[in-house]
Design an enzyme around this catalytic site. Structure first.
Site, PDB file in Angstrom:
ATOM      1  CB  ALA A 321     -75.894  40.072  -1.775  1.00 46.19           C
ATOM      2  CB  SER A 322     -75.524  35.956  -4.512  1.00 45.33           C
ATOM      3  OG  SER A 322     -76.841  35.953  -3.607  1.00 45.33           O
ATOM      4  CB  THR A 323     -72.066  39.551  -6.763  1.00 41.74           C
ATOM      5  OG1 THR A 323     -71.826  41.205  -5.320  1.00 41.74           O
ATOM      6  CG2 THR A 323     -73.112  40.451  -7.804  1.00 41.74           C
TER       7      THR A 323
END
Lengths: 617, 365
Positions: A321-323
């Site tokens: 995801a956003s990582t």
């Protein structure tokens, strides 16, 4: 009569007496020569055979090597375990014996009888175990009644003792009875049926270091194999000492912060790659396996939908995801797709090829630059940048950070995750790549999968500006004389090249995530140390449309459909030392569920460091 | 009939040698059975009883002049043969080999009696047939029948050991009586042919024993077990032995039949080469003394009687020792005065009594 005498006096008859005497003497000499051959010339061979005839070797179990944390604190030890055995040769009335013994052990006679029958496949001089790991009370009761229990022995055996119970159980692993296949391999030549060997993780991989050397008890037996007396004892040598890279304090803090949630957390030393803490939840107690796990207990563990036996740090594959945006940002800056100043206007969605991709913030972020895009995790900014970068460049950059392939965890079970590319899709799906897939890959969704360990390695690489380190589990292995047998050195797998300006730009963004207003990772904020981090909230199932949200009775998303919460971080931002990755399965929000866990780990690390510095002064 | 000269001529050397050997044998039995634990009557005590009984029998035999036995030789022979036939018939009805007649307190073995009977009978034949040059085939057909009839019966039992003993004893006496050169060569050939033909007439277990003797390691836990364990026991005794009641092969029961046929192995293990040398010396002395008695005998009957008895003792010793040290196949022959067993002890002591009888009456004719 006269005839008699004359016959006897004949020289030919007289000579017969002489011949007979000499012949008898010669035959006796022959016997004597044979005796000489056996007793003098063949003495050594036959003497050895007579010794082998009467002696048997009983193995003495070696205590398994202890396992320490990086500071020498004991994590896994051996404790004495009492077992009740029976010497078959000394039992005359088995029924009466078992009738007396069963109530003392709290078992039934059938169970004892079954053990007895099982033990018959071993020679008669080997005691048959009737009950393992009995309490001290039971052992003492049996000893008090020993007069009424002929043939019953109480024995002490070293048994694995897991002082930290389920903590780091996935790294340490568990033991089990050696299998037939293992016994036939060269690796287990010293082993016999019934022995315990390492089955998973560290206990398995380093079994040869941990097992020690069995002792030998030489006993004398008679022709039926009955044990008569002990002749000689060669003590067993305990296995070597293993010092892990784990820090018990940090491990406990991570365990505590994780609580009852499912997921994984890992802390890496960014200079060495040492794994300082490793949490996979739910966990299990390796002690359950020491004496052979009961069938229903095993079933419970194996069938638990939350997978307690899986080491999620290395084999849990989650959409990052956003990582993942960290890598996208770095790659975009390096490739010149964006500069630090470029702003993109986020109106809450992004349309391409007739499909609409939403930003997590429905209202939109408005004009957004790199720093803001990281800080507030603006999806639209990354949709645009990712698409301009293209999937293959993105994929290549991600792979450089260790994503999409095993990073070299020293114990078995590591999964590789997925970093898709055009070629990858052609190979696995035999289909062309679509632009929309690049869009969702840019926010770490879609095909992209990674393990918590990979995310931690990625974070450590960002923290030390380019060095991809092999994660380490073993600090050193020592024998009991203090000789170091194994001491893995820091291993740089590869160096990722970015200009200092690029590193700095991304670092600013990650610091802002935790420390600035509107940062999504504010939950990981610490007052006395600057933490750099990134949140992530990964969809478990792709939502079909905006409107269609499954809700349960309480108006909440059902557990299994809730998104995973991710948080990756390093600290201190200005001079990094520790990198952390946390995944809370179905934790809903990366900032709120995973952030505090990362914060707790970093806080503990900094506190310990401060305490150590004070101590040095 | 009884004369003071008899007392003064009493053969102390013979009786003391016999008692010495029997005494060592009983001490050895004590060790061989030390691991048996509490038994109502320990075997060494029983053997002591047999020895005492044997001494009494020997003394009784000394009471009358051996020359009277010439007249009973045929009777004893016939009784033995009848008993052999009886045992054979009994064996047929009660499955498997039977070698004895149960007399309640004692199992009488006709195979033992026939040895004494053959000695007496041959002594009589050779004493009565004046033949200074040597026997030829023509004079031999009668003794040959006398010998081969019981040998055939014993082989039928089947008891290879006893049959061989009878042949050896008779052969020794025959050779002493003297044979013509051609007869000697002829008999030798017949012997060789019989041995070859006999192989096919053997029972399976007997053939197995002989094969085992050739290569005991081929079946270490089966038919080779006895001889392997015996060789280990003897060899591991070394030069000085392991010490009395210290032999692991004997005390831990690895050695089979250690109180009977393999008693010597126990002795060899515990007393070593030194002990064996001593024991063999006294056994050889007994044999040479027996021949000495024969040489001094007052008449040809006494001479042949002494030669026959000495041959009997000699061949038992040689076959038993040869067997336990792996020179001869295991045929189940006891070591005189050493192996446990009433029958062997009584037979041996009857022989000793006859020797003493001949020895005491050497000046009386």
């Amino acid at each position: 009569m006269g005839l008699d005498l004359r016959w006897k006096e004949l020289p030919v008859v007289q000579r017969r007496f002489l011949i007979y005497s000499v012949a008898a003497a010669m035959i006796f000499l022959l016997l004597l020569l044979r005796l000489w051959y056996l007793q003098i010339i063949s003495y050594e061979v036959l003497q050895e055979r007579s010794v082998r005839n009467r002696t048997r070797v009983l193995a003495l179990d070696a205590p398994r090597g202890p396992i320490y944390d990086r500071n020498g604190i004991l994590l896994v030890d051996n404790r004495p375990s009492f077992q009740i055995s029976v010497m078959r040769q000394d039992v005359e009335d088995r029924d009466a014996l078992f009738k007396r013994l069963a109530p003392l052990l709290g078992t039934n006679i059938e169970g004892l009888e079954a053990r007895w029958q099982e033990g018959k496949r071993f020679p008669v001089y080997r005691p048959v175990v009737l009950a393992e790991d009995v309490s001290r009370d039971v052992m003492e009761t049996v000893q008090e009644h020993s007069v009424e229990l002929p043939g019953i022995l109480t024995e002490v055996r070293p048994v694995r003792d897991y002082l930290e119970h389920g903590s780091a159980a996935h790294l340490i692993g568990y033991l089990g009875e050696v299998t037939e296949t293992e016994l036939q391999s060269d690796e287990f030549t010293d082993y016999r049926p019934g022995d315990s060997v390492g089955k998973t993780a560290l206990e398995r991989t380093f079994d040869s270091y941990l097992r020690g050397a069995k002792g030998r008890k030489l006993v004398e037996v008679d022709v039926q194999g009955k044990l008569l007396r002990q002749l000689q004892v060669e003590p067993a040598y305990p296995g070597n000492k293993i010092y892990l890279t784990l820090d018990r304090g940090l491990q406990r803090a991570a365990d505590e912060a994780f609580g009852d949630q499912s997921g994984a957390a890992i802390a890496l030393d960014i200079k060495t790659g040492d794994i300082l803490a490793m949490v996979s939840r739910p966990t299990f107690n390796p002690a359950l396996f020491v004496r052979g796990i009961a069938g229903d207990e095993w079933k419970k563990l194996a069938q638990d939908p939350r997978h307690p036996l899986q080491n999620k740090v290395i084999s849990g594959q989650y959409p990052p995801a956003s990582t993942f945006k960290i890598v996208v940002a770095l790659a975009a800056l390096r490739e010149g797709v964006v500069g630090t100043k470029r702003t993109i206007d986020c109106k809450g969605d992004f349309v391409i090829g007739g499909s609409r991709y939403r930003c997590w913030k429905k209202r939109g972020h408005g004009p957004t630059n790199l720093k803001k895009a990281l800080r507030e995790s603006c999806d639209v900014w990354f949709y645009n940048v990712g698409l301009e970068l293209g999937i293959d460049k993105l994929s290549a950059a991600a792979k450089e950070f260790g994503l999409g392939s095993p990073v070299g965890y020293p114990l078995p079970g590591e999964r590789s995750g997925v970093i898709p590319s055009q070629e990858w899709k052609r190979r696995y799906y035999n289909k062309p790549w679509y632009a929309g897939e690049t869009v969702i890959a840019s926010i770490g969704q879609g095909f992209v999968l990674s393990t918590p360990l990979q995310l931690a390695v990625m974070m450590a690489t960002v923290a030390n500006q380019g060095k991809v380190l092999k994660p380490q589990v073993i600090r050193r292995i020592e024998d009991w004389d203090g000789n170091v047998l194994v001491a893995p050195e820091t291993e740089v797998i590869r160096e990722v090249k970015y200009t200092p300006k690029v590193w700095k730009a991304v670092e600013d963004g990650l610091v802002a995530v935790v420390n600035e207003p509107h940062g999504t990772g504010h939950a990981a904020h610490l007052d006395d140390v600057v933490v750099a981090g990134k949140t992530g909230t990964s969809q478990v199932v792709r939502r079909k449309s905006d409107e269609e949200e499954e809700l349960d009775d309480k108006g909440e998303i059902p557990y299994r459909l809730r998104p995973h919460a991710l948080f990756v971080a390093y600290a201190p931002a200005e001079k990094p030392e520790i990198a952390v990755a946390v995944v809370v399965e179905h934790g809903q929000s990366g900032g709120r569920a995973a952030g505090p866990i990362a914060k707790a780990i970093i806080a503990r690390y900094m506190a310990d460091k401060k305490a150590a510095l004070l101590e040095e002064d | 009939m009884f004369d003071r000269r008899l007392v003064s001529n009493f053969d102390w050397v013979l009786i003391l040698t016999v008692l010495l050997l029997a005494g060592v044998g009983i001490a050895n039995l004590y060790s061989a059975t030390a691991s048996w634990g509490a038994v109502a009557t320990p075997l060494y005590l029983k053997q002591l009883l047999w020895l005492s009984g044997g001494v009494v029998i020997a003394l009784i035999i000394c009471l009358f002049d051996y020359r009277h036995l010439q007249h009973f030789a045929v009777h004893l022979y016939v009784i033995s043969v009848v008993m052999l036939v009886y045992v054979l018939v009994l064996g047929k009805t009660s499955m498997g080999a039977t070698r004895w007649i149960n007399l309640g307190f004692f199992n009488l073995q006709p195979g033992e009696v026939i040895k004494v009977a053959i000695i007496l009978l041959l002594a009589r034949i050779f004493a009565e047939t004046a033949n200074p040059v040597g026997f030829g085939f023509f004079e031999l057909w009668k003794p040959a029948v006398w010998i081969l009839l019981p040998v055939g019966l014993i082989l039928k039992e089947p008891d290879l050991g006893t049959a061989a003993m009878v042949v050896f004893i008779a052969g020794t006496m025959l050779l002493f009586a003297g044979l013509k050169r051609g007869t000697l060569i002829g008999l030798g050939l017949i012997g060789i042919l019989t041995a070859i033909g006999g192989w096919f007439g053997l029972h399976d277990y007997q053939r197995a024993r002989i094969r085992t003797f050739m290569n005991p390691e081929a079946d270490p836990l089966g038919s080779g077990y006895h001889i392997i364990q015996s060789k280990i026991a003897v060899g591991s005794g070394g030069f000085w032995g392991k010490g009395y009641i210290q032999g692991s092969q004997s005390q831990l029961s690895f050695l089979p039949e250690r109180h009977t046929d393999f008693a010597f192995s126990v002795f060899a293990e515990e007393w070593g080469f030194v002990g064996c040398f001593g024991l063999l010396f006294f056994y050889l002395f007994l044999i040479v003394w027996g021949l000495y008695i024969a040489r001094r005998a007052a008449d040809r009957f006494g001479l042949f009687l002494a030669v026959g008895v000495t041959a009997m003792i000699f061949w038992h010793i040689v076959v038993n020792l040869g067997m336990v040290i792996g020179l001869l196949p295991v045929v189940g022959v006891p070591l005189p005065l050493f192996s446990y067993g009433g029958t062997s002890m009584v037979t041996t002591m009857i022989g000793v009594g006859l020797l003493m009888n001949v020895s005491m009456r050497r000046f009386m004719f």
